[in-house]
Design a protein around this motif. Structure first.
Motif, short mmCIF file in Angstrom:
data_model
loop_
_atom_site.label_atom_id
_atom_site.label_comp_id
_atom_site.label_asym_id
_atom_site.label_seq_id
_atom_site.Cartn_x
_atom_site.Cartn_y
_atom_site.Cartn_z
N GLY A 188 0.85 -1.19 0.00
CA GLY A 188 0.00 0.00 0.00
C GLY A 188 0.88 1.23 0.00
N GLY A 189 0.37 2.35 0.51
CA GLY A 189 1.17 3.56 0.51
C GLY A 189 0.46 4.66 1.29
N GLN A 190 0.64 5.88 0.83
CA GLN A 190 0.08 7.03 1.54
C GLN A 190 -1.22 7.49 0.88
N ILE A 191 -1.57 6.90 -0.24
CA ILE A 191 -2.79 7.29 -0.93
C ILE A 191 -3.68 6.05 -1.06
N PRO A 192 -4.99 6.25 -1.23
CA PRO A 192 -5.89 5.09 -1.16
C PRO A 192 -5.68 4.06 -2.27
N GLU A 193 -5.54 4.51 -3.51
CA GLU A 193 -5.52 3.51 -4.58
C GLU A 193 -4.12 3.35 -5.13
N MET A 194 -3.62 2.14 -5.06
CA MET A 194 -2.27 1.86 -5.54
C MET A 194 -2.36 0.79 -6.62
N PRO A 195 -1.47 0.84 -7.60
CA PRO A 195 -1.49 -0.21 -8.62
C PRO A 195 -0.93 -1.52 -8.08
N GLY A 196 -1.00 -2.54 -8.89
CA GLY A 196 -0.52 -3.86 -8.45
C GLY A 196 -1.56 -4.52 -7.55
N TYR A 197 -1.19 -5.66 -7.00
CA TYR A 197 -2.15 -6.40 -6.17
C TYR A 197 -2.34 -5.71 -4.82
N ASP A 198 -3.54 -5.78 -4.31
CA ASP A 198 -3.85 -5.15 -3.03
C ASP A 198 -3.39 -6.04 -1.88
N LEU A 199 -2.09 -6.01 -1.60
CA LEU A 199 -1.55 -6.86 -0.54
C LEU A 199 -1.89 -6.31 0.85
N THR A 200 -2.15 -5.01 0.92
CA THR A 200 -2.59 -4.43 2.19
C THR A 200 -3.89 -5.10 2.62
N GLY A 201 -4.80 -5.22 1.65
CA GLY A 201 -6.10 -5.85 1.92
C GLY A 201 -5.96 -7.30 2.36
N VAL A 202 -5.02 -8.03 1.76
CA VAL A 202 -4.83 -9.43 2.16
C VAL A 202 -4.28 -9.51 3.57
N PHE A 203 -3.37 -8.59 3.89
CA PHE A 203 -2.72 -8.65 5.19
C PHE A 203 -3.69 -8.32 6.32
N VAL A 204 -4.52 -7.29 6.11
CA VAL A 204 -5.47 -6.90 7.15
C VAL A 204 -6.47 -8.05 7.34
#
Lengths: 493, 493
Positions: free
Chosen positions: A192-208
């Motif tokens: 993820g990062g500092q902004i809501p939408e990031m390219p690539g796979y949403d690994l933040t979502g998997v981790f949470v």
């Protein structure tokens, strides 16, 4: 082939050299090894399972977490992350062969950026501290589990925690922008990062919500929200569950999304009145609804009117409302004390956590009543009605041998009921050690296997929080056996 | 070790037996094999890359998609899914050795459940059809890409599409509850479900935005929302970009979340006035803001007042507003026509898509102006100001040899600028074939490698949409070489 969770021969681990290495990284004070001190960590909020860990470590930085994890890898010992230990599904339950990595010294709020509405925090930071840190400027952090004055953000990430206000604002995953992670091999990555939408796979979502099985979050970028101009709480009391449930549906259908919408049944109402005496909740009501509305003053005024009309139309006997903080707190007091009150009126209680489609509320509450009668336990229902997240509290006496097992069986029936009507076996407490046996009720073998393959990517040695989330044959009996046989015999890809 | 994308020796594929098997599954009409018919599919919305596919198939059911994918596996030929082909990053760009799986016959809305506010659709369903199907009952589907009257839900899932209203309501991933997937080996799995929060890993979140590299979604459960009671659009015009940008920040800081908040610069304003003559956008304005406010009537009235005050305080010259649908449409007309207008005032244009933190708007627009001067191209800026999602349109003449390369270089500088200020190389158009070379500007090798490992779980043979998202040495030159060397030499787990 999927590797299995690491199962050490417990007698063979020589902890001395491992502990020596931990001390080299963290100092003497950063390593807990005396049995009486380790007792603190023998369980989390799910107190029916206990296991003293062999050693606990208290890192302060990402690098220290990474070093600890690398040492675990070097000696092939599993590790389990733990925040404040308030989790209700045993996600941080130790095992006798695992290192417990406790984040309670990682309590720095690293950065607050009000302009872009975000905060970067360490995982041990307490949930309510985030709001405290930004409230002076008129902001807050939305997810608010009941344990918010003690639970940690790291634990919230692990369990994807919810709370009263998640109906309108979403659960933890909706408020996390990015994570710095220590992966189970000790490498450090950013997702993820500092902004809501990031390219690539949403690994933040998997981790949470991955309950510590994919690594340890050491820096967390959270969204913070602007506080509402006005807040109002309505209390409506009903003589039938159907009427309360119909009001919930009608409020949502009218396009109103309350900040929170909670229901309590007669057993809960009387429990809280016995214990905290709010004197607001009518003891003869079959159900009460607490509806919190927030927004602009004009908006709150209008929605308050509309909610009241909907409740009255559905047969509410009385509506009380409060806009000033003090009276609002009074109306909420009973709801907030509901779990504690159950503990007062009964020697023990077992909190269940399940989700159902909102429209199934009356049917499911009737079925829970039938389960209550069948097993002979009183069940108090307190729940996030707006999003169908039930919290039945099964009241029992744990000092009677065999009762806990019976209660767990009754709790299991409630979960199966949730699944049957198209719901879920967990709304916000996670699967942890407690509910993994019910995962096959909800997911097909292929679904579970796909998750396990993802897990294996992050956690190929099975060292990160083994034995959680996924059913294992040793603990889950028949239900899991089929799944296990598949894992151990089949190479899918 | 990570496997590489499947690269067939193109001359060696014998398509005859493969096509025969496709016909057995789909019938003659379900298989497109004549070159002139295949030309339809030679590119998507990114028209600067073209490649006629060797064969295209048109399945109608999940099972047919699975059968097609299994045949691809049997012959080790890659496949690429395509919806309406409106994507702007070349995500559905064919390759000369791949089967194109076109979802345009999968256009059934399978179920509408108004009570629980969800709809289940096939991937070929057009975005705006979902709203049409539920609007009579007062509901709508929120994500609204500019191409919404033609783009497909499947494509929206692949690219995690946004739109004007995503500031308040979120992008596609926030509106998808569950997916039925055909994985790259032809197996069928369900991820997510009918309720928002599900236990286990959030595989729905990983899949949305994965640009066809993890499989093909064949049934999609969408959230639908209740339409707002009232909508109002304000148009504010400014003599400086700083003043417009400050208004955007102040509106958000005031706790107002507009349904949409769009900015257009002077070049865009004049382009649309030249072409569609709205007669609403002042030609001498340096920037205009379009702010749409939705909610209860009282709420809209108050927020309209507050937004107007904020804009005036920041130096807006004029404020126009409209609440009736016809005038609202008129105010939006220029914004909606901005891309088309660029095509009218210039022989060609190149749309860039990047994200920056809102607070960096004035700085970034100045830097884009510098890039415009340096390369000698006019750049029109049209963007989702509220969430910092820029769409610079670089105006050029593709008939002049070498111009496209220069424009792509200028576009690349804009992306690097976005990354430099803490933003992203894609807001809503995806990475596809177009931007994969910039992924290393945004992600470390370890970050990219972690994504690749996840990809490998779903797509171990590299058959699903090869050559997209991730940098490859053949196409990306130096930037990607380091990454590739790491992938090919290192076994991380």
């Amino acid at each position: 082939m999927l590797t299995q969770d690491k199962e050490q021969d417990k007698t063979q681990i020589d902890w001395k050299p491992i502990i020596k290495k931990f001390i080299a990284v963290l100092g003497e004070k950063g390593v807990v090894k005396r049995r009486e001190e380790l007792l603190t960590y023998e369980c989390d909020g799910l107190t029916s399972y206990r296991q003293t860990p062999p050693v606990a470590v208290l890192p302060r930085t990402t690098e220290q977490v990474a070093e600890v994890v690398k040492i675990c890898n070097q000696y092939s010992v599993p590790f389990i992350a733990r925040g404040s230990g308030t989790g209700l599904s045993g996600g941080a339950l130790p095992s006798e062969d695992s290192v417990l990595i406790v984040t309670s010294l990682m309590r720095q709020i690293l950065k607050i950026d009000l302009e872009n509405q975000r905060a970067i925090v360490q995982p041990g930071v307490i949930n309510s501290w985030v709001t405290q840190a930004v409230s002076g400027a008129g902001f807050y952090y939305a997810p608010d589990p009941s344990s918010q004055i003690i639970c940690s953000i790291g634990g919230n990430i692990a369990e994807n925690s919810g709370g009263v206000h998640c109906l309108k604002y979403g659960v933890t995953t909706n408020h996390v922008l990015g994570l710095k992670l220590v992966l189970p091999d000790g490498s450090i990555v950013d997702v993820g990062g500092q902004i809501p939408e990031m390219p690539g796979y949403d690994l933040t979502g998997v981790f949470v919500g991955s309950e510590g099985t994919l690594g340890i979050a050491t820096e967390i970028t959270l969204k913070i929200l602007k506080s509402a101009e006005s807040i109002c709480v309505l209390l409506a009391d009903f003589t039938s569950v159907e009427a309360a449930a119909a009001s919930v549906s009608d409020i949502i259908s009218a396009g109103i999304i309350p900040g929170g919408m909670e229901m309590m049944d007669n057993v809960s109402i009387n429990a809280v009145e016995d214990v905290v005496a709010t004197n607001c909740y009518p003891r003869d009501a079959t159900a009460i609804l607490l509806v919190e509305i927030d927004g602009l003053e004009v908006e709150v005024a209008e929605n308050k009117q509309r909610v009241a009309e909907i409740c009255l139309k559905n047969g509410a006997r009385n509506i009380t409302s409060a806009a000033d903080p003090e009276t609002r707190l009074k109306l909420w007091k009973g709801r907030k004390a509901a779990f504690a009150a159950a503990g007062h009126i009964s020697p023990d209680y077992y909190v269940q956590d399940g989700v159902i489609p909102r429209t199934q509320l009356p049917y499911v509450l009737n079925e829970i009543e039938a389960i209550s009668q069948k097993y002979g336990y009183q069940i108090a229902n307190v729940f996030h009605a707006g999003d169908g997240n039930l919290h039945p509290l099964i009241l029992f006496d744990n000092s009677i041998p065999g009762e806990l097992e019976k209660v767990e069986e009754a709790g299991g029936e409630i979960l199966k009921l949730c699944v049957k009507v198209g719901g879920s076996i967990s709304g916000e407490h996670g699967i942890g050690a407690d509910k993994k046996c019910y995962m096959p009720d909800m997911f097909s073998d292929t679904d579970l296997e796909t998750m396990q393959w993802v897990r294996q990517v992050f956690n190929p040695q099975g060292l990160a929080n083994p034995g959680k989330i996924f059913p294992t044959p040793r603990t889950c009996g028949e239900a899991a056996k089929a799944t296990h046989q598949q894992f151990s015999g089949v190479e899918r890809f």
